[in-house]
Enzyme design. Structure first.
Site, mmCIF file in Angstrom:
data_model
loop_
_atom_site.group_PDB
_atom_site.id
_atom_site.type_symbol
_atom_site.label_atom_id
_atom_site.label_comp_id
_atom_site.label_asym_id
_atom_site.label_seq_id
_atom_site.Cartn_x
_atom_site.Cartn_y
_atom_site.Cartn_z
ATOM 1 N N ASP A 36 51.073 58.733 38.413
ATOM 2 C CA ASP A 36 50.803 58.794 39.844
ATOM 3 C C ASP A 36 49.896 60.004 40.027
ATOM 4 O O ASP A 36 50.333 61.148 39.896
ATOM 5 C CB ASP A 36 52.104 58.956 40.634
ATOM 6 C CG ASP A 36 51.839 59.039 42.135
ATOM 7 O OD1 ASP A 36 50.754 59.523 42.519
ATOM 8 O OD2 ASP A 36 52.715 58.633 42.916
ATOM 9 N N PHE A 45 62.559 56.140 56.867
ATOM 10 C CA PHE A 45 62.253 57.456 57.452
ATOM 11 C C PHE A 45 61.071 57.412 58.406
ATOM 12 O O PHE A 45 60.970 58.241 59.312
ATOM 13 C CB PHE A 45 61.987 58.482 56.337
ATOM 14 C CG PHE A 45 60.845 58.121 55.424
ATOM 15 C CD1 PHE A 45 61.048 57.292 54.336
ATOM 16 C CD2 PHE A 45 59.568 58.611 55.656
ATOM 17 C CE1 PHE A 45 59.987 56.942 53.499
ATOM 18 C CE2 PHE A 45 58.504 58.270 54.828
ATOM 19 C CZ PHE A 45 58.726 57.428 53.749
ATOM 20 N N ARG A 100 62.807 65.193 53.648
ATOM 21 C CA ARG A 100 62.771 64.628 52.298
ATOM 22 C C ARG A 100 64.180 64.757 51.719
ATOM 23 O O ARG A 100 64.476 65.632 50.933
ATOM 24 C CB ARG A 100 61.770 65.361 51.398
ATOM 25 C CG ARG A 100 60.329 65.307 51.847
ATOM 26 C CD ARG A 100 59.552 64.061 51.459
ATOM 27 N NE ARG A 100 59.827 62.861 52.215
ATOM 28 C CZ ARG A 100 59.049 61.766 52.171
ATOM 29 N NH1 ARG A 100 57.965 61.739 51.433
ATOM 30 N NH2 ARG A 100 59.363 60.698 52.851
ATOM 31 N N TYR A 105 28.959 43.459 51.987
ATOM 32 C CA TYR A 105 30.295 42.954 51.637
ATOM 33 C C TYR A 105 30.521 43.024 50.132
ATOM 34 O O TYR A 105 31.602 43.384 49.676
ATOM 35 C CB TYR A 105 30.451 41.498 52.112
ATOM 36 C CG TYR A 105 31.880 41.002 51.971
ATOM 37 C CD1 TYR A 105 32.776 41.095 53.034
ATOM 38 C CD2 TYR A 105 32.346 40.483 50.762
ATOM 39 C CE1 TYR A 105 34.089 40.671 52.902
ATOM 40 C CE2 TYR A 105 33.659 40.062 50.621
ATOM 41 C CZ TYR A 105 34.521 40.150 51.695
ATOM 42 O OH TYR A 105 35.824 39.749 51.569
ATOM 43 N N PHE A 159 59.376 58.207 44.097
ATOM 44 C CA PHE A 159 58.664 58.468 45.342
ATOM 45 C C PHE A 159 58.866 57.254 46.238
ATOM 46 O O PHE A 159 58.950 56.120 45.749
ATOM 47 C CB PHE A 159 57.166 58.761 45.129
ATOM 48 C CG PHE A 159 56.517 59.104 46.439
ATOM 49 C CD1 PHE A 159 56.804 60.304 47.057
ATOM 50 C CD2 PHE A 159 55.715 58.195 47.110
ATOM 51 C CE1 PHE A 159 56.294 60.606 48.318
ATOM 52 C CE2 PHE A 159 55.202 58.488 48.360
ATOM 53 C CZ PHE A 159 55.481 59.693 48.967
ATOM 54 N N THR A 160 58.906 57.485 47.545
ATOM 55 C CA THR A 160 59.323 56.440 48.498
ATOM 56 C C THR A 160 58.519 55.146 48.359
ATOM 57 O O THR A 160 59.079 54.082 48.093
ATOM 58 C CB THR A 160 59.203 56.985 49.930
ATOM 59 O OG1 THR A 160 57.883 57.523 50.105
ATOM 60 C CG2 THR A 160 60.230 58.064 50.198
ATOM 61 N N LYS A 184 44.847 62.668 49.325
ATOM 62 C CA LYS A 184 45.371 64.016 49.055
ATOM 63 C C LYS A 184 44.277 64.861 48.395
ATOM 64 O O LYS A 184 43.435 65.429 49.092
ATOM 65 C CB LYS A 184 46.601 63.931 48.153
ATOM 66 C CG LYS A 184 47.894 63.527 48.881
ATOM 67 C CD LYS A 184 48.043 62.071 49.078
ATOM 68 C CE LYS A 184 49.441 61.678 49.514
ATOM 69 N NZ LYS A 184 49.511 60.271 49.900
#
Ligand code: PM9
Length: 463
Positions: free
Chosen positions: A215, A448, A382, A72, A124-125, A258
């Site tokens: 980002d 979306f 998009r 943990y 960005f969303t 990503k």
């Protein structure tokens, strides 16, 4: 058209895929409310919804799972991840999170005071959602070319320094929590930011006492596009360019799903002791202890290996070449695509594809649906649906109305890409038949993902 060099890997494990018959696709699409996010993956033939968490891990990543330390607290796996991130990105502190939006949450809550602004190179969303949840207001300061799908500039993700300066003059630097640079800009077609522009943006912000955040979800792709397009960095190793990008900013929020080839994970990285302390403390409230951030020890291990793999030039070069290959094939079919091609996806210009539809007919949402119906390929809207509503409840109307064909890393081969281009080309030739959509269910947050639609009745007869 360029030929695609062979993949720098061979396939060791496979997952069957199946093209379900056309009548079934029609039925499944209706059940999904014409939203590709609501389709079951078993009904999808080639899944280009996203490159987020859909990548194929390497043999070394799979092997690393076995040495995950599931303690943990104080796990050895965290030490290995921290060392990899320090080596590759160059930041001192690392706070792991379950995925990118976890890092956005910790950052926004730590640095935004209600009523403050965050200026950035296009929204960005999830990022804007967390800025707004923390009481912030997003201001777009991207260059104008980013809003034009046909403009062919090499760095359409750049910050417009004039816009940023005028904005800082107008609101005053104390009203700006930070400037956020997305590298590259997902919503603009994966368009990169040059190092020259990052350096100039950072210098301007430093002069005005404003912090800068990157980002870094696809920062490696941005670095590879700098290597290919920016004279001063031509041919330099991607690893070196990435470090230089990171040197420009005070903090970086990363969705590790990503660039780093893993299926889950994210982190916040910074040299700022105060931000680290605040984020570590919030982490225990929202994610888990600050040494695992909602991830299992084995996830931390796979990420530690992925972070080192992602900066190997041959991997990233092949990825960019795959995206460009699909883009060129679609272009040759006459399909209108955003150029130059970005690093993670080819973006189809839905307004140009379906010129008979109005903005209220949700052209990109409709096109993504009709692509699935035609050939079993899953893509993502998009455009106006992703943009959501403003604080007065009005639909935001972004300049770009795009369908994203996103390539998961190390998953599909050239024959898959050929199929996608051929089938979307065939759909384009019968574009005049394709109707628009309208909302029948609209969730409040990030609509979306879960919205449902139906074809616009006046046009159904033509379908
Ligand atoms: N991006 C994508 O498909 C997945 C969610 S939205 C459909 O492009 C950037 C630039 C992203 C991103 C996710 C996140 C959030 C932050 N910044 O999805 O929470 O592209 O890991 O990351 C998605 P997480």
């Amino acid at each position: 058209m360029k030929t695609l060099l062979p993949e720098p890997y061979k396939i060791k494990m496979i997952e069957p895929i199946r093209l379900v018959p056309a009548v079934e696709r029609k039925a499944r699409l209706k059940e999904a409310g014409w939203n590709t996010f609501l389709l079951n993956s078993r009904d999808v033939y080639i899944d280009l919804l996203t490159d987020s968490g859909t990548n194929a891990m390497s043999d070394m990543q799979w092997a690393a799972l076995m040495v995950g330390d599931e303690a943990y607290a104080g796990s050895r796996s965290f030490e290995r991840l921290e060392a990899a991130i320090r080596d590759v990105y160059g930041f001192k502190h690392v706070v792991p999170t379950h995925q990118g939006r976890g890092a956005e949450h910790l950052l926004s809550k730590s640095w935004i005071k209600p009523g403050q602004y965050v200026a950035g190179n296009m929204y960005f969303t999830t990022t804007r959602a967390h800025i707004e949840l923390a009481g912030g207001i997003f201001e777009d300061v991207i260059v104008d070319e980013a809003h034009d799908p046909r403009a062919e500039a090499p760095f359409k993700g750049n910050v417009d320094l004039g816009k940023l300066e005028r904005f800082l003059d107008r609101v005053g630097p104390q009203k700006v929590a930070y400037v956020a640079i997305g590298c590259p800009v997902n919503m603009a077609g994966g368009q990169p930011v040059s190092l020259e522009n990052m350096t100039a943006t950072a210098a301007l912000c430093r002069r005005r006492g404003v912090r800068v955040v990157m980002d870094g979800a696809r920062a490696v792709e941005n670095a590879a596009m700098i290597r290919a397009r920016e004279a001063a960095w031509k041919g330099r190793p991607v690893a070196e360019i990435l470090k230089e990008m990171c040197r420009q900013v005070d903090a970086m929020a990363v969705s590790a799903k990503k660039d780093a080839y893993v299926n889950i994970g994210g982190f916040l990285a910074t040299d700022d002791d105060g931000l680290c302390e605040s984020a570590q403390n919030l982490c225990v409230l929202f994610e888990g202890l600050h040494t695992y951030g909602g991830l299992a020890g084995r996830d931390l291990e796979a990420l530690a290996v992925g972070v080192r793999e992602m900066v190997q030039d041959e991997w990233i070069e092949h990825r960019l070449a795959q995206v460009a290959y699909l883009g060129e094939r679609l272009d040759a079919e006459g399909v209108p695509v955003v150029k130059p091609f970005g690093g993670h996806a080819v973006f189809v210009d839905a307004r140009a594809f379906l010129p008979h539809l109005e903005s209220d007919d949700l052209p990109a949402q409709a096109l993504a649906a009709w692509i699935y119906e035609a050939c079993g390929v899953r893509a993502m809207e998009r455009g106006v649906v992703s943009a959501g509503r403003d604080d007065r409840g009005r639909n935001r109307r972004p300049s770009l109305e795009l369908v994203r064909l996103t390539l998961p890393r190390r998953v599909y081969t050239q024959t898959h890409l050929d199929y996608v281009a051929r089938e979307i080309g065939a759909l384009h030739r019968r574009r005049a038949e394709l109707p628009g959509l309208r909302f029948v269910k609209e969730p409040k947050h990030l609509r979306f993902f879960q919205a449902r639609f139906e074809p616009v009745p006046a046009r159904v007869g033509a379908a």
